[in-house]
Scaffold this active site. Structure first.
Site, PDB file in Angstrom:
ATOM      1  N   ASP A  51       0.843  -1.192   0.000  1.00 10.65           N
ATOM      2  CA  ASP A  51       0.000   0.000   0.000  1.00 10.65           C
ATOM      3  C   ASP A  51       0.881   1.245   0.000  1.00 10.65           C
ATOM      4  O   ASP A  51       1.585   1.518   0.968  1.00 10.65           O
ATOM      5  CB  ASP A  51      -0.893  -0.017   1.244  1.00 10.65           C
ATOM      6  N   TYR A  56       3.329   9.468   0.232  1.00  9.45           N
ATOM      7  CA  TYR A  56       4.300   8.777   1.079  1.00  9.45           C
ATOM      8  C   TYR A  56       5.745   8.870   0.578  1.00  9.45           C
ATOM      9  O   TYR A  56       6.669   8.609   1.338  1.00  9.45           O
ATOM     10  CB  TYR A  56       3.946   7.280   1.218  1.00  9.45           C
ATOM     11  N   LYS A  86      -2.561   6.016  -4.185  1.00 13.71           N
ATOM     12  CA  LYS A  86      -3.636   6.958  -3.862  1.00 13.71           C
ATOM     13  C   LYS A  86      -3.391   8.325  -4.488  1.00 13.71           C
ATOM     14  O   LYS A  86      -2.246   8.794  -4.580  1.00 13.71           O
ATOM     15  CB  LYS A  86      -3.761   7.105  -2.339  1.00 13.71           C
ATOM     16  N   HIS A 119      -7.440   9.695  -1.828  1.00 13.90           N
ATOM     17  CA  HIS A 119      -6.864   9.604  -0.491  1.00 13.90           C
ATOM     18  C   HIS A 119      -7.760  10.236   0.587  1.00 13.90           C
ATOM     19  O   HIS A 119      -7.917   9.696   1.683  1.00 13.90           O
ATOM     20  CB  HIS A 119      -5.474  10.267  -0.488  1.00 13.90           C
TER      21      HIS A 119
END
Length: 323
Positions: A51, A56, A86, A119
Site C-alpha cells: 500500500d 508517502y 492513492k 486519499h
C-alpha cells in the site's frame, strides 16, 4: 524460507486482493535503498499486497523492490503482486487525476496499479504536496466529487488501474458518490482498529458491496501521530496471554473477522512474519464480546482538513457525523 500464503478477498470489480497489505508510509522516511530492502524482506516472508500513495514518497523504492522480487524469482509475474496507490489532495481535481496516476505509474515503473484510491474527500492547493502542507489554510473551497470520480473511472477505462476506490469516506459521502457513479468504489480504506471499530460504516459498506480496508489497525503504535489504545489495551493483553499470541495478532485477527482487510506497517522482518500468522486460528465468542468494552476514540482527527473556507467547517461534517 517458504513464503506464507495469504487469503484473498473478491472485490466488486471481479479482482482478488490479498487481505493483508504492507503499509509503506513512514515519517521520517528511511532512505530509498533501505525501503527497497525492507520491501524485499516483505516479499520473502509472503507479502504480495503493498500500500503506497503519492504522499508517502515510497512509490519509487517500491517499484524497485517489485522489479528486484521478479529478478530474484520471489514472484513469477507482475500479476502475483497487488499494488495500491492513492490520489493526493493537491491533485483532487477532474483534470489532474489521470496525470497524477500516470506520474505514480512512472515512479513505480509499472503499466498499471491494482487499486487506486482518492486519499481524502478534500482538495488542497496545488503546491500542497507533502505531509507538512496539510494545513487548514491550504484547503480549497470545494471538492468536486462527481468530476473527480468520473476521472477515476476514466483511469479504469484507460487500463491504468484494475479497481478504483476511496479512503476516509463516511456514509454520507459514499451515498453521494454512489448516486452518480457508473463504476462503484471497490474499496473504502479507513482508520479501523479495536479502539476505533467503525461498526456503522462497515455495515453500510457491506450492504453496498464495498470492501473495507483498515489503515492503522494497531493504532500506529509508537509512531509520531499514533495511539497506545490498541497495543496497551488491558483487554487485548488478557486475550493475548490466554491464547499465547501477540497483542498485534489478536488485534489483526479481530479486524479480519469483521470482514475487513488490514494494511499493517512494520519494517521489522520478524514482526512482519508474526503479523501474517493470523489465519489458522479464530477468536472465541467470549473473547470477541470483550472487544465491545474497549474505549472508542478516533486516532487521526483530520482537524487540518477543517476550515471555514473549505467544504467542511466542523469535524462532524468531515466525518459525516461520526467524529
Amino acid at each position: 524460507m517458504e513464503a506464507r500464503r495469504i487469503p484473498e478477498v473478491m472485490l466488486n470489480s471481479g479482482q482478488k486482493m490479498p487481505v493483508i497489505g504492507l503499509g509503506t508510509a513512514s515519517i521520517p522516511r528511511p532512505p530509498d535503498e533501505t525501503l527497497t530492502s525492507i520491501f524485499i524482506d516483505a516479499f520473502e516472508v509472503g507479502y504480495r499486497h503493498f500500500d503506497t500513495a503519492a504522499l508517502y514518497g515510497s512509490e519509487e523504492p517500491l517499484g524497485k523492490a517489485v522489479e528486484k522480487a521478479l529478478e530474484l524469482g520471489l514472484v513469477k509475474s507482475r500479476d502475483e503482486v497487488f499494488i495500491t496507490s492513492k490520489l493526493w489532495t493537491s491533485d483532487a481535481h477532474p483534470d489532474l487525476v489521470v496525470p497524477a496516476l500516470k506520474t505514480s505509474l512512472q515512479k513505480l515503473g509499472l503499466e498499471y496499479v491494482d487499486l487506486y484510491l482518492i486519499h481524502w474527500p478534500v482538495r488542497l492547493k496545488p503546491e500542497a504536496k507533502g505531509p507538512a502542507d496539510i494545513l487548514k489554510e491550504n484547503v480549497m473551497p470545494s471538492f468536486d466529487m462527481k468530476g473527480i470520480w468520473e476521472a477515476m473511472e476514466e483511469c479504469y477505462r484507460l487500463g491504468l488501474v484494475k479497481s478504483i476506490g476511496v479512503s476516509n469516506f463516511g456514509i454520507k459521502k459514499l451515498s453521494q458518490l454512489l448516486e452518480n457513479a457508473t463504476i462503484p468504489p471497490a474499496v473504502n480504506q479507513v482508520e479501523m482498529s479495536p479502539s476505533w471499530q467503525q461498526g456503522k460504516l462497515t455495515e453500510f459498506c457491506k450492504h453496498k458491496g464495498i470492501h473495507v480496508s483498515a489503515w492503522s489497525p494497531l493504532g500506529s503504535y509508537k509512531s509520531f501521530c499514533g495511539t497506545n489504545a490498541v497495543m496497551e489495551s488491558p483487554i487485548l493483553k488478557e486475550i493475548a496471554c490466554a491464547r499465547q499470541k501477540s497483542m498485534a495478532q489478536i488485534a489483526l485477527r479481530w479486524v479480519y473477522e469483521q470482514g475487513a482487510s488490514v494494511i499493517v506497517r512494520s519494517f521489522n522482518k520478524e514482526r512482519m512474519k508474526e503479523n501474517l500468522d493470523i489465519f489458522e486460528w479464530e477468536l472465541r465468542q467470549e473473547e470477541t464480546q470483550k472487544f465491545s468494552h474497549i474505549p472508542q476514540h478516533r486516532m487521526y482527527s483530520g482537524i487540518s482538513f477543517v476550515s471555514e473556507n473549505g467544504p467542511y467547517n466542523t469535524l462532524e461534517e468531515l466525518w459525516d457525523g461520526d467524529a
